[in-house]
Design an enzyme around this catalytic site. Structure first.
Site, PDB file in Angstrom:
ATOM      1  N   ARG A 553       0.675  -1.387  -0.031  1.00  0.00           N
ATOM      2  CA  ARG A 553      -0.072   0.068   0.063  1.00  0.00           C
ATOM      3  C   ARG A 553       0.989   1.218  -0.118  1.00  0.00           C
ATOM      4  NH1 ARG A 553      -5.460  -0.961  -0.903  1.00  0.00           N
ATOM      5  NH2 ARG A 553      -5.695   1.248  -0.102  1.00  0.00           N
ATOM      6  N   VAL A 554       0.447   2.402  -0.496  1.00  0.00           N
ATOM      7  CA  VAL A 554       1.057   3.417  -0.601  1.00  0.00           C
ATOM      8  C   VAL A 554       0.301   4.636   0.265  1.00  0.00           C
ATOM      9  CG1 VAL A 554       2.247   3.235  -2.955  1.00  0.00           C
ATOM     10  CG2 VAL A 554      -0.029   4.135  -2.856  1.00  0.00           C
ATOM     11  N   ASP A 555      -0.918   3.973   0.726  1.00  0.00           N
ATOM     12  CA  ASP A 555      -1.569   5.311   1.493  1.00  0.00           C
ATOM     13  C   ASP A 555      -1.435   4.731   2.790  1.00  0.00           C
ATOM     14  OD1 ASP A 555      -3.129   2.771   1.539  1.00  0.00           O
ATOM     15  OD2 ASP A 555      -4.765   3.616   0.195  1.00  0.00           O
ATOM     16  N   ASP A 556      -2.416   4.957   3.673  1.00  0.00           N
ATOM     17  CA  ASP A 556      -2.283   4.992   5.280  1.00  0.00           C
ATOM     18  C   ASP A 556      -3.158   3.562   5.615  1.00  0.00           C
ATOM     19  OD1 ASP A 556      -0.484   6.796   5.754  1.00  0.00           O
ATOM     20  OD2 ASP A 556      -1.910   8.355   5.850  1.00  0.00           O
ATOM     21  N   VAL A 557      -3.040   2.714   4.724  1.00  0.00           N
ATOM     22  CA  VAL A 557      -3.716   1.317   5.245  1.00  0.00           C
ATOM     23  C   VAL A 557      -2.653   0.256   5.478  1.00  0.00           C
ATOM     24  CG1 VAL A 557      -4.867  -0.608   4.066  1.00  0.00           C
ATOM     25  CG2 VAL A 557      -5.667   1.662   3.643  1.00  0.00           C
TER      26      VAL A 557
END
Ligand code: WTA
Length: 685
Positions: A553-557
């Site tokens: 993941r590149v997001d805050d997941v």
């Protein structure tokens, strides 16, 4: 996309997809290639790269033709109009919209059960059920499954559940879980399955969001050596939802006698009803409710970058066609197969690849209630031998945890029935891939490393076993009809050998259609980061042979053991603790779970850190989300690194958490650069 992580490194070169077909590019990397055996390829549905490419090209050049041909193998009460699909993925041109087979009417339960029974599969085993304990098992043929589904469907109708109503299902892996899903589908009700490892608060949150007519649960479940009282959790959730003005007047409870007797179950007369007392009294036939292809089938909540879980909404027709087709090709399904997916129906994998995908194909499915390491690490292979499982689909985290045990647990069992293996949930590291391939599959079974998401409904990038030489750790190539692209920060597509953000540039039948009650968030989260594309939230690189390598993941997941957890959810649970002032959560590498949860916690003035407080913080997260979201590490943080505008610099926290102290980068923009040294000095507390 401001908060996105740095991308994995990789350089852009020329596309070489064709080179793979010709076999030339592969020569250089022979060591990394695992070529399917000739025997396997010969019998495979797709047996060569050429065949794949022909089908793939057709699916891209003529998606309407490709998918309508496949769709016509299903039963439609009325067929679609002139337009097989219509889509707008570009928010600048109006609302984002995806529709497949609109105007057609069908029923996914009818297609999974009645249609297969009419085709002669009535006496074929649909479900083998294996309980937590070794000697506990059961089975249902297609005909028996249909009867059970109809009884429940009739019961649901009798209590007023109608087409379009929501039903929350909070059940462990009993046969009653797929039965409940199918019963809802049969009458056009929208199921919302909540994984039975979620806490009362999380369950309540989902109940409040979708306002179900009833909740279906069971009194308790045994998981490994533990008994979990699910009914207590539901009771608490219903108190909570009532406080939030969503009272639920009916709780249908299955008695799971091997876990807990009726008499020991807390009961609220008037609201609670035993499944066994009512459902079997209903007729075993139930007419089908024909629904539009675009009518909702289910909601499934998943984590995103912000606090509130998102209700991913899937509709009927496209999802049906897509899950069935992906299942068939990615596992090279044959009618003689016995298929076992270890996922729980509480997650998307259990929806698409325990229930719908396999049953639509008339497959025999193993449903396992217990824990894969109970009574010992050989349980999976015991089950494989017992049911002669041919296709075994699991998550890398399970592979890694079994890999740590002696391989005697594997070799003690024959496993000779196995022919295809599958992996899902997170990138599979090459060493786990090799162990899975060499030890479990005795170098005989191709591995389908399927990349996809709750949102995508079904496989997106996956090997077709038999078609491609495999590279351990690569999900290989897109499924039919899927056009993945890798884009840079600005949203420009990058070609050839490269890495960047993974997007999809077209719609596919199984795509989710909206976030329940929040179409704006749907557009903002998935379609606005890169205009014109569906943004997956994953990083990806493509190698010189055109193989795709998902990088996380590149997001805050955070992806813990294949479970998606939003950092914001964990943070909001932590700060709800009366002694916690602020929290920032990041992911760290974890040997078995893939990623672990690392929490930086600032306490309120005057409170000092203690072991007791650490435990109580972790307990708060367990209670608010579920045990699977418990932080692995709490790091005491008198202050957090923030920019002058108050934004927490997670990049720095990630480096501190992983001990990469010489890679902290520029800290001069921090409001108080001193907090970094302070945090480092507290690393071991
Ligand atoms: C990750 C699970 C690499 C990915 C089906 C994705 C994977 C998220 C793979 C979705 C795979 C899933 N290789 N990464 N084979 N499969 N992922 O919604 O980060 O629970 O975005 O769906 O899991 O998780 P979800």
């Amino acid at each position: 996309v401001e908060s996105m992580k740095e991308l994995p490194s990789g350089a852009g070169k020329i596309p070489r997809l064709n080179a793979v077909v010709l076999g030339e590019a592969l020569a250089s990397e022979e060591d990394d290639l695992v070529v399917p055996s000739e025997d396997f390829s010969r019998q495979a549905l797709v047996s060569s790269p050429q065949q794949y490419l022909e089908m793939y090209s057709k699916s891209i050049q003529d998606p309407a033709g490709f998918w309508s041909e496949i769709a016509s193998q299903f039963y439609w009460n009325e067929t679609w109009g002139s337009e097989v699909f219509s889509e707008n993925l570009d928010y600048r041109k109006g609302a984002v919209r995806i529709e497949w087979f609109k105007g057609a009417s069908t029923n996914i339960c009818y297609n999974a059960l009645d249609r297969n029974i009419k085709a002669g599969l009535g006496d074929k085993v649909a479900i083998y059920w294996e309980g937590n304990e070794l000697a506990q098992d059961g089975q249902l043929t297609y005909k028996e499954l249909l009867e059970k589904v109809c009884q429940l469907a009739n019961y649901l109708k009798s209590v007023g559940v109608r087409k379009g109503d929501a039903v929350v299902i909070y059940l462990p892996m009993l046969m009653e879980l797929p039965i409940a899903m199918l019963a809802c589908a049969r009458i056009g009700a929208v199921h919302s399955v909540v994984f039975a490892g979620f806490s009362a608060e999380s369950l309540a949150q989902r109940i409040v969001d979708c306002k179900p007519k009833l909740v279906i649960t069971c009194n308790a479940v045994r998981r490994g050596p533990k008994t979990i009282n699910l009914k207590d959790i539901v009771d608490n959730a219903l108190i909570e939802s009532t406080k939030n003005e969503v009272p639920v007047g009916l709780c249908l409870t299955y008695e799971n006698p091997s876990a807990m007797k009726r008499e020991a179950t807390k009961w609220q007369d008037g609201r609670d009803v035993w499944w066994q007392d009512v459902v079997p009294t209903f007729p075993t036939e139930c007419p089908v409710e024909w629904v539009d292809a675009e009518d909702p089938l289910f909601l499934l909540y998943t984590s995103g970058s912000t606090g509130k879980p998102k209700g991913v909404l899937h509709t009927t027709g496209g999802y049906m066609v897509y899950t069935a087709t992906t299942f068939k090709y990615a596992f090279d399904y044959k009618p003689s197969d016995v298929y076992w997916c270890t996922a729980d129906c509480g997650w998307i994998t259990g929806h698409s690849y325990v229930s719908y995908g396999p049953l639509l194909n008339g497959a025999t499915v193993v449903v396992f209630e217990g824990a894969p390491n109970y009574p010992d690490a050989g349980r999976c292979w015991d089950i494989v031998d017992k049911y002669k499982v041919t296709i075994f689909y699991t998550a890398p985290t399970l592979v890694r945890s079994l890999m740590r045990e002696s391989s005697k647990f594997v070799t003690h069992y024959s496993r000779k029935s196995l022919r295809v293996l599958g992996s899902v949930g997170e990138p599979i590291n090459p060493s786990a891939w090799r162990w899975f391939f060499n030890v479990v599959g005795e170098s005989r079974c191709p591995i389908s490393d399927t990349w996809w998401q709750t949102e995508t409904g079904g496989f997106m990038i996956t090997p077709l076993p038999g078609a491609w030489p495999q590279k351990p750790g690569s999900a290989t190539f897109p499924f039919f009809g899927v056009q993945p692209v890798i884009v840079d920060e600005k949203g420009n597509e990058i070609e050839g050998e490269c890495s960047g953000y993974l997007c999809i540039k077209n719609s596919w039948p199984g795509a989710f259609r909206t976030l329940y009650g929040d179409h704006e968030r749907y557009e903002t989260t998935y379609f606005k980061p890169f205009a014109g594309y569906y943004f997956t939230g994953d990083g990806c690189s493509r190698d010189k042979d055109g193989y795709h390598w998902l990088t996380g993941r590149v997001d805050d997941v955070i992806n813990v053991s294949g479970h998606r957890i939003g950092t914001a959810e964990v943070e909001s649970a932590l700060v709800s603790h009366p002694q916690c002032a602020e929290a920032a959560v990041v992911a760290v590498e974890h040997e078995v779970k893939g990623q672990g949860i690392y929490a930086f916690v600032t306490l309120i003035e005057g409170v000092s850190y203690s072991e007791e407080l650490r435990k109580s913080l972790i307990l708060t997260v367990r209670n608010q989300i579920g045990a699977f979201a418990a932080p692995d590490k709490i790091h005491w943080a008198p202050g957090l690194p923030k920019t002058r505008s108050g934004k927490i610099m997670r990049r720095i926290l990630r480096k501190i958490a992983s001990g990469q102290l010489d890679e902290l980068g520029d800290t001069s923009t921090l409001a108080d650069p001193g907090v970094v040294d302070q945090l480092i000095s507290l690393s071991d507390c």
